[in-house]
Enzyme design. Structure first.
Site, PDB file in Angstrom:
ATOM      1  N   TYR A   1       1.216  -0.925  -0.044  1.00 23.38           N
ATOM      2  CA  TYR A   1       0.591   0.581   0.192  1.00 23.38           C
ATOM      3  C   TYR A   1       1.089   0.965   0.114  1.00 23.38           C
ATOM      4  CZ  TYR A   1      -3.135   3.579   1.453  1.00 23.38           C
ATOM      5  OH  TYR A   1      -3.575   4.681   1.733  1.00 23.38           O
TER       6      TYR A   1
ATOM      7  N   GLU B   1      -3.896   6.953  -3.950  1.00 22.10           N
ATOM      8  CA  GLU B   1      -3.361   5.861  -3.323  1.00 22.10           C
ATOM      9  C   GLU B   1      -3.129   4.795  -4.685  1.00 22.10           C
ATOM     10  OE1 GLU B   1      -6.383   4.880   0.541  1.00 22.10           O
ATOM     11  OE2 GLU B   1      -6.707   4.503  -1.526  1.00 22.10           O
TER      12      GLU B   1
END
Lengths: 381, 289
Positions: A101, A189
């Site tokens: 992530y 993201e």
């Protein structure tokens, strides 16, 4: 505003973030052709401005162009969380060794951007943060200096990466920072960032939310929103174009007021007396009679509304203007529902005279008005 | 005694020739605010309500070195530049009225102000008023009266609502200010609480918060540790759903962060009196003072 995945990926491509081979299709035929050009298997993903598309069946796999045609046709017929699917993104399916992530958002309390990195990608990062807080590394970024190379390396290291991987992850973080800055992002993201068995990093998903207030420097997005393609509902968009903020809620009492805080307090007062607000509508500062008239039309377009509470506290907004708007609106409104008015402040006397001449009652206390509007609705039931 | 502004404050109005700038210059002058100069690039030599207009803040300061505060009415896309200009000229208090400034710009000028020790009040604020002395804002002046209650808020009209009930009940205000409705603001609740705690003219503070962010939680932590004067709080947006922006750019519940319940709990734990309706503010104050 939220960007489509394919728009976010275009922004990623511009700064050199690695992406899977892909194509965008708006028909099943296009989907089959794109799949033929890519190496199978492929993943077919609904392009909508809402989360949760995977669970709703908006992400599927296909092994042949023919299968892709059928699957794309199905997905292109879907409506997910009120968003009709108009396009699908077709990407080569990746082999996964690890999921990472990477994200950059704004830390409101620190008033700075914050970069977030975790070796536990592919799942909801907020859940990871709750269950395994030690698996998430964060770094506040100086908004004037920007993310510096050594900070990116340290962040990667803090997330548990070692050796040369530190440099690779830091390089991607710096590119993501470039996306954040160039697009006036509130959030960007990569989740997941995939590591393939041969050690390549590829951004499998992309998220980019752009600050609405910055759209004047992002012409293409301004045009897309202008064409009515955004996450707002039709009424929300209509209000926005008229310079007002409207948010649809679940109840049956329409709410109109001037000033966001006052409107929220008005909703809360209605709830306090047992009612349920149908919407939030802020006419904004210094609104004219026309705007009040438009506001009433928008609120009453919502079929659930059984009564309306108008709460005006005149500052730069003038009570006489608001009173005129209410009277104009009553002439043309499609439905007859009880309207409770609370009005005090600038030009209250003039406003009161206008309403009195039209035999429309009003109150001075927000509290008393909230009570009255709830009674109006309960009386009907 | 008051905080931030008083009768000695000398003001420059940035964007004075615009519609809003002009209108509120007149209103502030009528209130007695000491406005010495205004700016609009390219319009030096003009006058607005008898106030001389300059091309820049620095040029105005050459003629009026005593200027120490600014109020900004410049449109959103030019407002960041105007703020940099005010900070560069060394002004200590900047009341930034403009709404819809891009958040990236806000983060940069807020950081710059922090480094040089200047206060930015806002953006997206009604400004500051020290009743009877100085109005550096756009609020309707008649609802405020001099007194000993400090008032801090994230909302404009809700500030007027509470100020009106305070004034009606005989509780005047030492200073009232809006910290702004945006996700990123300069002065925080904590900054303002600190100033009110130190101010001999303030007996109690009323804090008006709303959903979104964690400014109220930060205030609660600070109150628990450092504030001895009573705090009364009201939080707007109990009925707001998750993930929707309620008018103010900053009023949004994201995930578990920013809920009204969380804020109310934090403030109660810190010893603040949390009221359910704005109208309850008088009763709460009467009990405390």
């Amino acid at each position: 505003m939220r960007l489509f995945e394919y728009e976010a990926k275009e922004a990623f491509r511009k700064v050199g973030l690695p992406l899977p081979p892909s194509g965008l299709a708006s028909t099943a035929q296009e989907a089959a052709k794109i799949t033929g050009d890519l190496a199978c298997p492929v993943v077919i993903k609904a392009q909508i401005l809402a989360g949760g598309r995977g669970k709703a069946g908006g992400i599927k796999f296909a092994d042949t162009p023919e299968a892709a045609r059928e699957t794309a046709a199905e997905i292109l017929k879907m409506t997910i969380h009120d968003h009709q699917v108009r396009r699908v993104l077709i990407e080569q399916r990746l082999e996964i060794k690890q999921e990472i992530y990477l994200g950059i958002t704004i830390d409101r309390s620190k008033r700075k951007p914050v970069a977030i990195c975790s070796a536990m990608g592919g799942v909801d990062i907020e859940q990871v943060a709750e269950k395994y807080p030690e698996k998430i590394a964060r770094a506040l970024i100086d908004p004037i200096l920007g993310l510096r190379d050594f900070e990116a390396r340290q962040l990667a290291k803090n997330a548990g990466f070692e050796g040369k991987t530190i440099l690779q992850v830091a390089g991607l973080l710096l590119r993501l920072w470039q996306v954040f800055i160039e697009n006036d992002a509130e959030l960007t993201e990569i989740n997941p960032l995939i590591v393939t068995p041969d050690g390549k990093f590829i951004a499998a998903d992309a998220r980019l939310n752009v600050d609405d207030n910055s759209l004047f420097r992002h012409q293409a997005l301004l045009e897309r929103v202008g064409a009515g393609i955004s996450e707002k509902t039709k009424l929300e968009q209509q209000a926005h174009e008229l310079g007002m903020t409207y948010v649809e809620l679940e109840g049956n009492i329409g709410i109109i007021g001037n000033g966001a805080g006052l409107v929220m307090a008005t909703m809360d007062a209605v709830k306090y007396y047992g009612g349920a607000p149908a919407n939030f509508l802020d006419v904004g500062g210094g609104a004219t009679a026309d705007r009040m008239c438009n506001a009433l039309e928008i609120v009453l377009s919502h079929p659930d509304v059984e009564a309306v509470f108008i709460n005006i506290l005149g500052g730069i907004t003038r009570c006489d203007e608001m009173a005129r708007g209410i009277i104009d609106a009553q002439k043309t409104l499609p439905r007859d529902v009880p309207i409770v008015i609370r009005m005090i402040g600038t030009r209250e006397k003039e406003g009161a005279e206008i309403l009195a001449a039209a035999k429309i009652p009003f109150l001075n206390s927000m509290d008393a008005a909230a009570k009255r509007v709830v009674e109006q609705v309960t009386k009907r039931e | 005694m008051t905080i931030l502004v008083d009768k000695t404050t000398k003001v420059i109005v940035q964007g004075i020739t615009g519609r809003e700038g002009h209108f509120h210059t007149k209103a502030m002058l009528d209130y007695g605010t000491a406005i010495l100069a205004g700016t609009t690039p390219g319009k030096s030599g003009q006058e607005v309500e008898g106030i001389p207009v300059f091309d820049s803040v620095v040029e105005a300061k050459k003629q009026f070195p005593e200027i120490n505060a600014s109020i900004i009415f410049v449109p959103a896309r030019f407002a960041a530049d105007a703020t940099y200009e005010a900070l560069d000229a060394g002004l200590k208090v900047v009341s930034l009225i403009t709404e819809h400034i891009p958040v990236h710009d806000e983060m940069r000028f807020v950081e710059l102000a922090r480094r040089q020790g200047s206060y930015i009040v806002g953006p997206n604020t009604p400004g500051i008023i020290t009743p009877g002395q100085c109005k550096l804002g756009i609020m309707p002046a008649h609802v405020f009266k001099p007194g000993r209650v400090g008032l801090i808020s994230r909302s404009g009209t809700l500030t007027y609502e509470v100020a009106a009930s305070l004034t009606e009940a005989g509780f005047g205000q030492s200073t009232a200010l809006g910290i702004g409705g945006d996700p990123i603001v300069g002065m925080s609740f904590v900054d303002a609480l600190k100033l009110f705690e130190a101010d001999e003219g303030t007996d109690a503070t009323v804090l008006i918060g709303e959903i979104g962010g964690s400014a109220e939680e930060a205030a609660a932590t600070f109150i628990k540790k450092h504030i001895s004067k009573p705090v009364i709080a009201y939080i707007a947006g109990r009925t707001a759903p998750k993930g929707k922006r309620m008018g103010h750019a900053g009023a949004i519940v994201s995930g578990q962060t920013g809920t009204a319940d969380g804020k109310i709990k934090a403030l109660r734990n810190a010893g603040a009196t949390v009221i359910d309706r704005p109208i309850d503010v008088d009763e709460a104050l009467q009990k405390i003072l």
